[in-house]
Enzyme design. Structure first.
Site, PDB file in Angstrom:
ATOM      1  N   ASN A  12       0.869  -1.180   0.000  1.00 30.09           N
ATOM      2  CA  ASN A  12       0.000   0.000   0.000  1.00 30.09           C
ATOM      3  C   ASN A  12       0.906   1.229   0.000  1.00 30.09           C
ATOM      4  O   ASN A  12       1.504   1.556   1.023  1.00 30.09           O
ATOM      5  CB  ASN A  12      -0.879  -0.039   1.265  1.00 30.09           C
ATOM      6  CG  ASN A  12      -1.700   1.225   1.445  1.00 30.09           C
ATOM      7  OD1 ASN A  12      -1.759   2.075   0.554  1.00 30.09           O
ATOM      8  ND2 ASN A  12      -2.333   1.354   2.614  1.00 30.09           N
ATOM      9  N   TRP A  13       1.007   1.865  -1.148  1.00 29.38           N
ATOM     10  CA  TRP A  13       1.920   3.020  -1.254  1.00 29.38           C
ATOM     11  C   TRP A  13       1.337   4.288  -0.637  1.00 29.38           C
ATOM     12  O   TRP A  13       2.014   5.298  -0.554  1.00 29.38           O
ATOM     13  CB  TRP A  13       2.282   3.250  -2.726  1.00 29.38           C
ATOM     14  CG  TRP A  13       3.421   2.374  -3.182  1.00 29.38           C
ATOM     15  CD1 TRP A  13       3.867   1.228  -2.582  1.00 29.38           C
ATOM     16  CD2 TRP A  13       4.271   2.574  -4.330  1.00 29.38           C
ATOM     17  NE1 TRP A  13       4.926   0.712  -3.277  1.00 29.38           N
ATOM     18  CE2 TRP A  13       5.201   1.521  -4.356  1.00 29.38           C
ATOM     19  CE3 TRP A  13       4.319   3.538  -5.330  1.00 29.38           C
ATOM     20  CZ2 TRP A  13       6.183   1.409  -5.355  1.00 29.38           C
ATOM     21  CZ3 TRP A  13       5.287   3.422  -6.323  1.00 29.38           C
ATOM     22  CH2 TRP A  13       6.210   2.370  -6.320  1.00 29.38           C
ATOM     23  N   LYS A  14       0.076   4.266  -0.262  1.00 26.20           N
ATOM     24  CA  LYS A  14      -0.577   5.448   0.325  1.00 26.20           C
ATOM     25  C   LYS A  14      -0.332   6.652  -0.594  1.00 26.20           C
ATOM     26  O   LYS A  14      -0.270   6.492  -1.801  1.00 26.20           O
ATOM     27  CB  LYS A  14      -0.080   5.661   1.755  1.00 26.20           C
ATOM     28  CG  LYS A  14      -0.200   4.366   2.587  1.00 26.20           C
ATOM     29  CD  LYS A  14       0.023   4.547   4.046  1.00 26.20           C
ATOM     30  CE  LYS A  14      -0.138   3.204   4.745  1.00 26.20           C
ATOM     31  NZ  LYS A  14      -0.061   3.287   6.183  1.00 26.20           N
ATOM     32  N   HIS A  98      -9.433   0.829   4.774  1.00 25.81           N
ATOM     33  CA  HIS A  98      -8.161   1.025   5.486  1.00 25.81           C
ATOM     34  C   HIS A  98      -8.402   1.954   6.676  1.00 25.81           C
ATOM     35  O   HIS A  98      -9.236   2.858   6.611  1.00 25.81           O
ATOM     36  CB  HIS A  98      -7.116   1.620   4.531  1.00 25.81           C
ATOM     37  CG  HIS A  98      -5.757   1.651   5.134  1.00 25.81           C
ATOM     38  ND1 HIS A  98      -5.357   2.663   5.982  1.00 25.81           N
ATOM     39  CD2 HIS A  98      -4.716   0.776   5.064  1.00 25.81           C
ATOM     40  CE1 HIS A  98      -4.116   2.399   6.390  1.00 25.81           C
ATOM     41  NE2 HIS A  98      -3.708   1.260   5.842  1.00 25.81           N
ATOM     42  N   GLU A 100      -6.855   4.404   7.721  1.00 22.10           N
ATOM     43  CA  GLU A 100      -6.707   5.846   7.435  1.00 22.10           C
ATOM     44  C   GLU A 100      -7.954   6.395   6.761  1.00 22.10           C
ATOM     45  O   GLU A 100      -8.222   7.603   6.834  1.00 22.10           O
ATOM     46  CB  GLU A 100      -5.432   6.073   6.593  1.00 22.10           C
ATOM     47  CG  GLU A 100      -4.190   5.913   7.467  1.00 22.10           C
ATOM     48  CD  GLU A 100      -2.947   5.410   6.744  1.00 22.10           C
ATOM     49  OE1 GLU A 100      -2.876   5.525   5.505  1.00 22.10           O
ATOM     50  OE2 GLU A 100      -2.049   4.890   7.431  1.00 22.10           O
ATOM     51  N   GLU A 168      -5.278  -5.379  10.416  1.00 19.68           N
ATOM     52  CA  GLU A 168      -4.259  -4.378  10.704  1.00 19.68           C
ATOM     53  C   GLU A 168      -4.623  -3.652  12.001  1.00 19.68           C
ATOM     54  O   GLU A 168      -5.492  -2.766  11.991  1.00 19.68           O
ATOM     55  CB  GLU A 168      -4.177  -3.348   9.582  1.00 19.68           C
ATOM     56  CG  GLU A 168      -3.830  -3.916   8.233  1.00 19.68           C
ATOM     57  CD  GLU A 168      -3.261  -2.854   7.298  1.00 19.68           C
ATOM     58  OE1 GLU A 168      -2.121  -3.011   6.875  1.00 19.68           O
ATOM     59  OE2 GLU A 168      -3.958  -1.859   7.032  1.00 19.68           O
ATOM     60  N   GLY A 174       2.427   1.943  10.915  1.00 24.85           N
ATOM     61  CA  GLY A 174       3.415   3.028  10.843  1.00 24.85           C
ATOM     62  C   GLY A 174       4.100   3.351  12.159  1.00 24.85           C
ATOM     63  O   GLY A 174       4.741   4.394  12.280  1.00 24.85           O
ATOM     64  N   SER A 213       3.350  -2.363  10.346  1.00 25.42           N
ATOM     65  CA  SER A 213       4.788  -2.363  10.669  1.00 25.42           C
ATOM     66  C   SER A 213       5.499  -3.656  10.267  1.00 25.42           C
ATOM     67  O   SER A 213       6.431  -4.080  10.949  1.00 25.42           O
ATOM     68  CB  SER A 213       5.003  -2.058  12.155  1.00 25.42           C
ATOM     69  OG  SER A 213       4.610  -0.731  12.435  1.00 25.42           O
TER      70      SER A 213
HETATM   71  P1  PGA Z   1       2.901   0.127   7.609  1.00 23.56           P
HETATM   72  O1  PGA Z   1       1.430   0.359   6.992  1.00 23.56           O
HETATM   73  O2  PGA Z   1       3.434  -1.151   7.019  1.00 23.56           O
HETATM   74  O3  PGA Z   1       3.692   1.329   7.174  1.00 23.56           O
HETATM   75  O4  PGA Z   1       2.746   0.033   9.087  1.00 23.56           O
HETATM   76  C1  PGA Z   1       0.563  -0.718   6.808  1.00 23.56           C
HETATM   77  C2  PGA Z   1      -0.721  -0.227   6.200  1.00 23.56           C
HETATM   78  O5  PGA Z   1      -1.165   0.881   6.501  1.00 23.56           O
HETATM   79  O6  PGA Z   1      -1.347  -0.941   5.400  1.00 23.56           O
END
Ligand code: PGA
Length: 253
Positions: A12-14, A98, A100, A168, A174, A213
């Site tokens: 997931n490149w966000k 997700h 976010e 998650e 993160g 993470s």
């Molecule tokens: P991360 O993000 O690996 O940077 O913790 C995971 C995600 O948000 O899917």
């Protein structure tokens, strides 16, 4: 191991990646060619790169997906991107729900459920994200939250084979923190049980990814946990070397 589904390593490149990041995608595509048959590899770049990436990577095993889609088919929804548009650009997958999106944009389970239905209508494979916040975890509510999210973010009348679930923990995304391995194992087992309750025996074949993470140095132990059928990776998916190291762990488990 042979009865386990083939693992999916998804990046997931966000909101990261300009057109010069296509070099990184090409490096990932060339690296994952070596794992063909052992691991499915997916990168979800920003929507602006989807069509170019799909054209550039045609013929390689690296699959391209999106990070969200609208719950609507088309119309007056300024700034939104429809499932049809993503499919038209060449995407085959879409991350939905997700944390976010849920916590930053107030997306509810009902919104996510509608998006899952819409994505399937346009032949995108949804990766449905679930996970508890730190507060919910500390209050001992993790299982209740996960059950609720599974029951209401995923439509009832779909074929189980069409979806992937990503667990998650919000507090692990993160942050560099991950749950202890036995907790990941227990929760993936719990998610499996809820999926079987919802879909019957076919719930046993749904891939359940762990995310939060995941890095090359912690993925080895995670990849060996039963019911961990792959991973959803944020930060470490931006660098081909890290993404390929993570894929290697799943290919060789
Ligand atoms: P991360 O993000 O690996 O940077 O913790 C995971 C995600 O948000 O899917």
């Amino acid at each position: 191991m042979s009865n386990r589904p083939r693992p999916l390593v998804a990046g997931n490149w966000k909101m990261n990646g300009l057109s010069n990041a296509l070099h990184e995608l090409a490096a990932i595509a060339s690296g994952v060619s070596g794992f063909e048959g052992a691991v499915d590899a997916l990168i979800c770049p920003p929507a602006t790169l989807i069509a170019t990436a799909c054209n550039a990577l045609r013929g390689t095993p690296l699959m391209i997906g999106a990070q969200d889609c609208s719950q609507h088919v088309e119309g007056a929804f300024t700034g939104d991107i429809s499932a049809a548009m993503l499919a038209d650009g060449g995407a085959r997958w879409v991350i939905l729900g997700h944390s976010e999106r849920r916590h930053g944009w107030g997306e509810t389970d009902t919104d996510v459920c509608r998006k899952v239905g819409r994505s399937l209508e346009f032949h995108l494979s949804p990766v449905v994200c679930i996970g508890e916040t730190e507060e919910q975890m500390l209050q001992g509510k993790t299982e209740t939250v996960l059950r609720q999210q599974l029951q209401t973010s995923i439509p009832d009348r779909i074929a189980a084979a069409q979806i992937t679930v990503a667990y998650e923990p919000v507090w692990a995304i993160g942050t560099g923190r991950i749950p202890v391995l036995s907790r990941i194992a227990d929760l993936h087992g719990f998610i499996r049980q809820v999926l079987r309750e919802k879909f019957g025996a076919s719930g046993g074949a749904i891939r359940i990814l762990y995310g939060g993470s995941v890095k090359p140095d912690n993925v080895g132990d995670i990849a060996r946990i039963g019911d961990v059928d792959g991973t959803l990776v944020g930060g470490a998916s931006l660098k081909a070397g890290d993404f390929l190291a993570i894929s290697t762990s799943f290919a060789s488990r």
